[in-house]
Design a protein around this motif. Structure first.
Motif, PDB file in Angstrom:
ATOM      1  N   LEU A  10       0.819  -1.211   0.000  1.00 31.67           N
ATOM      2  CA  LEU A  10       0.000   0.000   0.000  1.00 31.67           C
ATOM      3  C   LEU A  10       0.852   1.261   0.000  1.00 31.67           C
ATOM      4  O   LEU A  10       0.483   2.259  -0.631  1.00 31.67           O
ATOM      5  N   LEU A  11       1.999   1.243   0.686  1.00 25.11           N
ATOM      6  CA  LEU A  11       2.892   2.402   0.668  1.00 25.11           C
ATOM      7  C   LEU A  11       3.436   2.652  -0.736  1.00 25.11           C
ATOM      8  O   LEU A  11       3.543   3.797  -1.186  1.00 25.11           O
ATOM      9  N   GLU A  12       3.780   1.583  -1.442  1.00 23.71           N
ATOM     10  CA  GLU A  12       4.229   1.728  -2.829  1.00 23.71           C
ATOM     11  C   GLU A  12       3.103   2.289  -3.696  1.00 23.71           C
ATOM     12  O   GLU A  12       3.344   3.161  -4.539  1.00 23.71           O
ATOM     13  N   ASP A  13       1.891   1.794  -3.481  1.00 23.53           N
ATOM     14  CA  ASP A  13       0.740   2.298  -4.232  1.00 23.53           C
ATOM     15  C   ASP A  13       0.479   3.774  -3.915  1.00 23.53           C
ATOM     16  O   ASP A  13       0.190   4.564  -4.813  1.00 23.53           O
ATOM     17  N   ALA A  14       0.583   4.125  -2.634  1.00 25.74           N
ATOM     18  CA  ALA A  14       0.352   5.518  -2.236  1.00 25.74           C
ATOM     19  C   ALA A  14       1.374   6.441  -2.896  1.00 25.74           C
ATOM     20  O   ALA A  14       1.018   7.522  -3.390  1.00 25.74           O
ATOM     21  N   ALA A  15       2.635   6.019  -2.936  1.00 27.86           N
ATOM     22  CA  ALA A  15       3.670   6.832  -3.585  1.00 27.86           C
ATOM     23  C   ALA A  15       3.359   7.012  -5.066  1.00 27.86           C
ATOM     24  O   ALA A  15       3.521   8.112  -5.614  1.00 27.86           O
ATOM     25  N   LEU A  16       2.903   5.953  -5.708  1.00 23.73           N
ATOM     26  CA  LEU A  16       2.537   6.037  -7.125  1.00 23.73           C
ATOM     27  C   LEU A  16       1.370   7.003  -7.332  1.00 23.73           C
ATOM     28  O   LEU A  16       1.389   7.842  -8.240  1.00 23.73           O
ATOM     29  N   TRP A  17       0.358   6.904  -6.458  1.00 18.73           N
ATOM     30  CA  TRP A  17      -0.786   7.806  -6.585  1.00 18.73           C
ATOM     31  C   TRP A  17      -0.379   9.259  -6.355  1.00 18.73           C
ATOM     32  O   TRP A  17      -0.831  10.160  -7.070  1.00 18.73           O
ATOM     33  N   LEU A  18       0.479   9.498  -5.372  1.00 20.97           N
ATOM     34  CA  LEU A  18       0.915  10.880  -5.130  1.00 20.97           C
ATOM     35  C   LEU A  18       1.653  11.441  -6.336  1.00 20.97           C
ATOM     36  O   LEU A  18       1.447  12.597  -6.717  1.00 20.97           O
ATOM     37  N   ALA A  36      10.050  16.402   2.219  1.00 19.92           N
ATOM     38  CA  ALA A  36       9.882  14.967   1.969  1.00 19.92           C
ATOM     39  C   ALA A  36       9.116  14.300   3.103  1.00 19.92           C
ATOM     40  O   ALA A  36       8.376  13.336   2.887  1.00 19.92           O
ATOM     41  N   GLY A  37       9.269  14.829   4.316  1.00 18.40           N
ATOM     42  CA  GLY A  37       8.539  14.281   5.459  1.00 18.40           C
ATOM     43  C   GLY A  37       7.038  14.427   5.310  1.00 18.40           C
ATOM     44  O   GLY A  37       6.275  13.590   5.796  1.00 18.40           O
ATOM     45  N   LEU A  38       6.606  15.487   4.623  1.00 16.58           N
ATOM     46  CA  LEU A  38       5.177  15.690   4.380  1.00 16.58           C
ATOM     47  C   LEU A  38       4.630  14.576   3.500  1.00 16.58           C
ATOM     48  O   LEU A  38       3.581  13.990   3.792  1.00 16.58           O
ATOM     49  N   ALA A  39       5.357  14.258   2.426  1.00 17.56           N
ATOM     50  CA  ALA A  39       4.917  13.178   1.530  1.00 17.56           C
ATOM     51  C   ALA A  39       4.879  11.844   2.270  1.00 17.56           C
ATOM     52  O   ALA A  39       3.950  11.054   2.098  1.00 17.56           O
ATOM     53  N   GLU A  40       5.862  11.619   3.118  1.00 19.07           N
ATOM     54  CA  GLU A  40       5.912  10.374   3.896  1.00 19.07           C
ATOM     55  C   GLU A  40       4.738  10.305   4.876  1.00 19.07           C
ATOM     56  O   GLU A  40       4.065   9.278   4.994  1.00 19.07           O
ATOM     57  N   MET A  41       4.485  11.411   5.580  1.00 20.09           N
ATOM     58  CA  MET A  41       3.401  11.449   6.559  1.00 20.09           C
ATOM     59  C   MET A  41       2.046  11.216   5.887  1.00 20.09           C
ATOM     60  O   MET A  41       1.213  10.437   6.371  1.00 20.09           O
ATOM     61  N   ILE A  42       1.843  11.853   4.744  1.00 20.02           N
ATOM     62  CA  ILE A  42       0.560  11.713   4.050  1.00 20.02           C
ATOM     63  C   ILE A  42       0.415  10.316   3.460  1.00 20.02           C
ATOM     64  O   ILE A  42      -0.672   9.731   3.499  1.00 20.02           O
ATOM     65  N   MET A  46      -2.667   7.755   4.303  1.00 14.54           N
ATOM     66  CA  MET A  46      -3.469   7.088   3.270  1.00 14.54           C
ATOM     67  C   MET A  46      -3.527   5.583   3.528  1.00 14.54           C
ATOM     68  O   MET A  46      -4.593   4.960   3.446  1.00 14.54           O
ATOM     69  N   VAL A  47      -2.366   5.004   3.848  1.00 15.31           N
ATOM     70  CA  VAL A  47      -2.278   3.561   4.088  1.00 15.31           C
ATOM     71  C   VAL A  47      -3.042   3.177   5.353  1.00 15.31           C
ATOM     72  O   VAL A  47      -3.756   2.170   5.379  1.00 15.31           O
ATOM     73  N   LYS A  48      -2.929   3.997   6.384  1.00 13.46           N
ATOM     74  CA  LYS A  48      -3.648   3.704   7.631  1.00 13.46           C
ATOM     75  C   LYS A  48      -5.154   3.656   7.384  1.00 13.46           C
ATOM     76  O   LYS A  48      -5.832   2.732   7.847  1.00 13.46           O
ATOM     77  N   ARG A  49      -5.671   4.634   6.625  1.00 12.31           N
ATOM     78  CA  ARG A  49      -7.115   4.633   6.317  1.00 12.31           C
ATOM     79  C   ARG A  49      -7.511   3.377   5.559  1.00 12.31           C
ATOM     80  O   ARG A  49      -8.542   2.763   5.836  1.00 12.31           O
ATOM     81  N   ALA A  50      -6.698   2.986   4.590  1.00 18.04           N
ATOM     82  CA  ALA A  50      -7.020   1.799   3.790  1.00 18.04           C
ATOM     83  C   ALA A  50      -6.975   0.528   4.638  1.00 18.04           C
ATOM     84  O   ALA A  50      -7.825  -0.346   4.501  1.00 18.04           O
ATOM     85  N   GLU A  83     -14.363   0.228   0.655  1.00 21.73           N
ATOM     86  CA  GLU A  83     -13.550  -0.508  -0.307  1.00 21.73           C
ATOM     87  C   GLU A  83     -12.065  -0.489   0.048  1.00 21.73           C
ATOM     88  O   GLU A  83     -11.264  -1.144  -0.596  1.00 21.73           O
ATOM     89  N   GLY A  84     -11.680   0.313   1.055  1.00 27.40           N
ATOM     90  CA  GLY A  84     -10.277   0.385   1.443  1.00 27.40           C
ATOM     91  C   GLY A  84      -9.414   1.121   0.440  1.00 27.40           C
ATOM     92  O   GLY A  84      -8.239   0.809   0.264  1.00 27.40           O
ATOM     93  N   ASN A  85     -10.000   2.116  -0.249  1.00 31.37           N
ATOM     94  CA  ASN A  85      -9.268   2.862  -1.262  1.00 31.37           C
ATOM     95  C   ASN A  85      -8.241   3.807  -0.641  1.00 31.37           C
ATOM     96  O   ASN A  85      -8.411   4.275   0.478  1.00 31.37           O
ATOM     97  N   LEU A  86      -7.207   4.101  -1.402  1.00 34.84           N
ATOM     98  CA  LEU A  86      -6.234   5.113  -1.019  1.00 34.84           C
ATOM     99  C   LEU A  86      -6.769   6.454  -1.518  1.00 34.84           C
ATOM    100  O   LEU A  86      -7.115   6.585  -2.689  1.00 34.84           O
ATOM    101  N   TYR A  87      -6.850   7.424  -0.629  1.00 37.28           N
ATOM    102  CA  TYR A  87      -7.348   8.739  -1.036  1.00 37.28           C
ATOM    103  C   TYR A  87      -6.700   9.822  -0.188  1.00 37.28           C
ATOM    104  O   TYR A  87      -6.124   9.545   0.860  1.00 37.28           O
ATOM    105  N   LEU A  88      -6.788  11.050  -0.689  1.00 34.41           N
ATOM    106  CA  LEU A  88      -6.297  12.221   0.028  1.00 34.41           C
ATOM    107  C   LEU A  88      -7.457  12.993   0.602  1.00 34.41           C
ATOM    108  O   LEU A  88      -8.501  13.117  -0.047  1.00 34.41           O
TER     109      LEU A  88
END
Length: 111
Positions: A10-18, A36-42, A46-50, A83-88
């Motif tokens: 999911l982290l790899e997917d989140a990075a791709l979506w970002l 870069a910490g902002l991208a990591e935190m977000i 995203m992964v936690k919600r999913a 559905e466990g989607n990754l979203y912002l």
């Protein structure tokens, strides 16, 4: 162990979506315009919600009824992300776009 494997995917997917939603994100991180910490935190948010949603995957809501003598109790729960989607969230998207969220401090000229 399965949770950490799921989180990794999911982290790899989140990075791709970002990078899809914000094509210039890597360049802005490299230039220092975005931390870069902002991208990591977000990504983690995203992964936690999913992952939290995976307990109820495909289940939009749940209703239960309990009867005890003459009393009946009904409860209904609606899941935000069945559905466990990754979203912002709007706040996260605004952070990438450099828009402040929440309260801001402003000073009026002449005061």
């Amino acid at each position: 162990m399965a949770d950490s494997a799921t989180a990794e995917v999911l982290l790899e997917d989140a990075a791709l979506w970002l990078r899809t939603w914000f094509p210039d994100l890597d360049a802005r991180i490299a230039s220092g315009a975005v931390d870069a910490g902002l991208a990591e935190m977000i990504s983690c948010a995203m992964v936690k919600r999913a992952m939290l949603a995976s307990e109820h995957e495909g289940q939009a809501n749940q209703q239960s009824t309990a009867v005890m003598g003459p009393f009946t109790a009904t409860s209904q729960v609606a899941y935000r992300n069945p559905e466990g989607n990754l979203y912002l969230t709007t706040q996260e998207s605004d952070a990438f776009d450099g828009r402040p969220s929440g309260a801001v401090s402003m000073e009026c000229a002449g005061m």
